[in-house]
Every structure is written in C-alpha cells, then in structure tokens.
Motif scaffolding. Structure first.
Motif, short mmCIF file in Angstrom:
data_model
loop_
_atom_site.label_atom_id
_atom_site.label_comp_id
_atom_site.label_asym_id
_atom_site.label_seq_id
_atom_site.Cartn_x
_atom_site.Cartn_y
_atom_site.Cartn_z
N ASP A 82 -13.18 1.91 2.14
CA ASP A 82 -12.30 2.68 1.14
C ASP A 82 -11.33 3.48 1.94
N TYR A 83 -10.06 3.58 1.37
CA TYR A 83 -9.34 4.51 2.17
C TYR A 83 -9.92 6.03 2.03
N GLN A 84 -9.40 6.60 3.18
CA GLN A 84 -9.52 8.14 3.24
C GLN A 84 -8.04 8.79 3.75
N GLN A 85 -8.17 10.25 3.50
CA GLN A 85 -7.11 10.91 4.07
C GLN A 85 -6.85 10.47 5.34
N GLY A 86 -5.50 10.29 5.64
CA GLY A 86 -5.15 9.98 7.18
C GLY A 86 -4.95 8.31 7.41
N ASP A 87 -5.34 7.50 6.35
CA ASP A 87 -5.62 6.21 6.67
C ASP A 87 -4.35 5.62 6.21
N LYS A 88 -3.71 4.29 6.77
CA LYS A 88 -2.61 3.67 6.48
C LYS A 88 -2.80 2.51 5.95
N ALA A 89 -1.99 1.81 5.07
CA ALA A 89 -2.27 0.52 4.61
C ALA A 89 -0.63 0.05 4.89
N THR A 90 -0.58 -1.46 5.25
CA THR A 90 0.63 -2.04 5.55
C THR A 90 1.05 -2.83 4.12
N ILE A 91 2.42 -2.96 3.87
CA ILE A 91 3.14 -3.48 3.06
C ILE A 91 3.64 -4.83 3.69
N SER A 92 3.29 -5.90 3.22
CA SER A 92 3.79 -7.09 3.64
C SER A 92 4.79 -7.85 2.73
N TYR A 93 6.08 -8.16 3.12
CA TYR A 93 6.85 -8.90 2.15
C TYR A 93 6.92 -10.45 2.25
N ASP A 94 7.23 -11.08 1.23
CA ASP A 94 7.09 -12.57 1.11
C ASP A 94 8.31 -13.15 1.93
N ASP A 95 9.34 -12.60 1.85
CA ASP A 95 10.67 -13.09 2.64
C ASP A 95 10.89 -12.40 3.76
N SER A 96 10.11 -11.67 4.43
CA SER A 96 10.68 -10.82 5.63
C SER A 96 9.57 -10.69 6.59
N LYS A 97 9.92 -10.36 7.63
CA LYS A 97 9.04 -9.97 8.78
C LYS A 97 8.96 -8.33 8.76
N VAL A 98 9.86 -7.80 8.22
CA VAL A 98 9.74 -6.25 8.01
C VAL A 98 8.53 -5.82 7.18
N GLN A 99 7.82 -4.79 7.60
CA GLN A 99 6.75 -4.42 6.80
C GLN A 99 6.89 -2.82 6.43
N GLY A 100 6.66 -2.49 5.38
CA GLY A 100 6.59 -1.06 4.85
C GLY A 100 5.02 -0.67 5.32
N GLU A 101 4.70 0.74 4.77
CA GLU A 101 3.75 1.44 5.11
C GLU A 101 3.18 2.45 3.82
N LEU A 102 2.04 2.53 3.79
CA LEU A 102 1.48 3.59 2.75
C LEU A 102 0.50 4.40 3.56
N PHE A 103 0.88 5.89 3.40
CA PHE A 103 0.09 6.56 4.25
C PHE A 103 -0.56 7.69 3.20
N PHE A 104 -2.10 7.79 3.41
CA PHE A 104 -2.70 8.61 2.63
C PHE A 104 -2.67 9.82 3.01
N THR A 105 -2.20 10.87 2.28
CA THR A 105 -2.02 12.34 2.85
C THR A 105 -3.15 13.11 2.35
N ALA A 106 -3.62 13.00 1.14
CA ALA A 106 -4.72 13.72 0.65
C ALA A 106 -5.50 12.83 -0.33
N VAL A 107 -6.90 13.11 -0.22
CA VAL A 107 -7.80 12.01 -1.13
C VAL A 107 -8.96 13.09 -1.61
N THR A 108 -9.06 13.19 -2.73
CA THR A 108 -10.28 14.09 -3.38
C THR A 108 -10.61 13.15 -4.59
N THR A 109 -11.99 13.71 -5.35
CA THR A 109 -12.45 13.11 -6.41
C THR A 109 -11.35 12.82 -7.60
#
Length: 184
Positions: A82-109
């Motif tokens: 599971d993702y927690q505060q401070g974790d990152k997820a990578t976003i990959s695109y079908d037609d590109s080698k360029v990637q994006g990023e998703l960064f969890f800044t705060a996680v509570t219930t």
C-alpha cells in the motif's frame, strides 16, 4: 469605368473592415485574458456501496491504483504493498519514454493528498481525496487544484478546466466504484 473596376475598391473596403474587426476581437481576448485567473479547481464525488476500509484499501493499493486511476494515454505502474505518505508512483505513457510521477504528500484514514507531475515539463497538480462513510457506503470527494502557465491561453484553459479535467476524474471515480463494489 466598367462595373468590374468599381466593385474592386468596395471589396477591399469590406476586407479591411473584416481585418480590423478581427484584430479588435483578438486584442480584446488578449486583454481580457490578463485579468482572468490562471488557477483552477475541479471537484467530483461518488458514493461507493462498500465500507470505508474497503475503499481506502483500493485507493492506496499499489496493485489496484492502476486499475481505477484514469491516465489519458498511459497508466500508473503497479507496485507491491500500500502507498503511504512519502511514496512515489510512476506514470508511464503508451507512446513515449517520458514518465510522470505521483507523490503522496499526506495519507490518513479520511484523506489522501498527492501531487501529480504528468510529465517533466508540466506543472504539478495538487490532488486531495476525502473519504467518509460507514459500514454500508462511502462517500469519496476528489478535488484538484493548480495553476496553468501556458501563455495568454492559460486563463481560458483554467476557465474550462472543470469540464476538461472533470471527465477524467469522473472516469477514475467510476472505475474505483466498479472495482470496489465488484470485490468481495
């Protein structure tokens, strides 16, 4: 002078008139754009007929995030746990080698905040998902906010951001609902 020759100056006058009116409209659009805000805020909600804990598990699951989060032309990469505060997820695109990023800044219930940088040259989009509910149903409210910096078109794009981006969030929330409600 023939009739042909006399209509030529009239056509030039009409063309000049149309050109001046067009220039005034473009100038007015640019001037108005200077006074419009370039920041935006989009909100969407959905009710999921499952308990709060099941929804939170789907929202934060590394193996489920890519199932429900809609990314135009790409997807969030899978990961274990599971993702927690401070974790990152990578976003990959079908037609590109360029990637994006998703960064969890705060996680509570009751809320999850994360920033999305879709591509390296794109500004960060701030996301917050609020989760409230009981043992029968859960309300999920998702809001995003950010600022556009795309020149004089920014205020106009910000003005229409609710309609443009809203569809992506409606799709994501519907996928989340289907995923959670179909899971035991």
């Amino acid at each position: 002078m023939s009739k042909k020759g006399s209509s030529h100056p009239k056509a030039l006058y009409q063309l000049r008139k149309i050109t001046r009116i067009s220039a005034l409209v473009i100038l007015a659009a640019v001037v108005i754009g200077f006074f419009l805000p370039t920041d935006y805020r989009v909100e969407r909600s959905i009710i999921i007929n499952k308990p709060h804990d099941a929804v939170v598990k789907a929202l934060l699951g590394g193996d489920s995030l890519s199932d429900w989060m809609f990314v135009s032309g790409g997807k969030v990469d899978l990961r274990q746990g599971d993702y927690q505060q401070g974790d990152k997820a990578t976003i990959s695109y079908d037609d590109s080698k360029v990637q994006g990023e998703l960064f969890f800044t705060a996680v509570t219930t009751n809320s999850i905040a994360f920033d999305v940088k879709p591509k390296p040259d794109v500004d960060v989009v701030h996301n917050t998902i609020y989760i409230s509910g009981d043992n029968k149903s859960t309300n999920v409210d998702w809001e995003i906010s950010g600022k556009l910096r795309t020149g004089f078109l920014s205020p106009y794009l910000a003005f229409f951001a609710n309609k443009i981006a809203g569809r992506n969030f409606e799709t994501s929330l519907q996928h989340l609902k289907e995923k959670v409600e179909l899971t035991q």
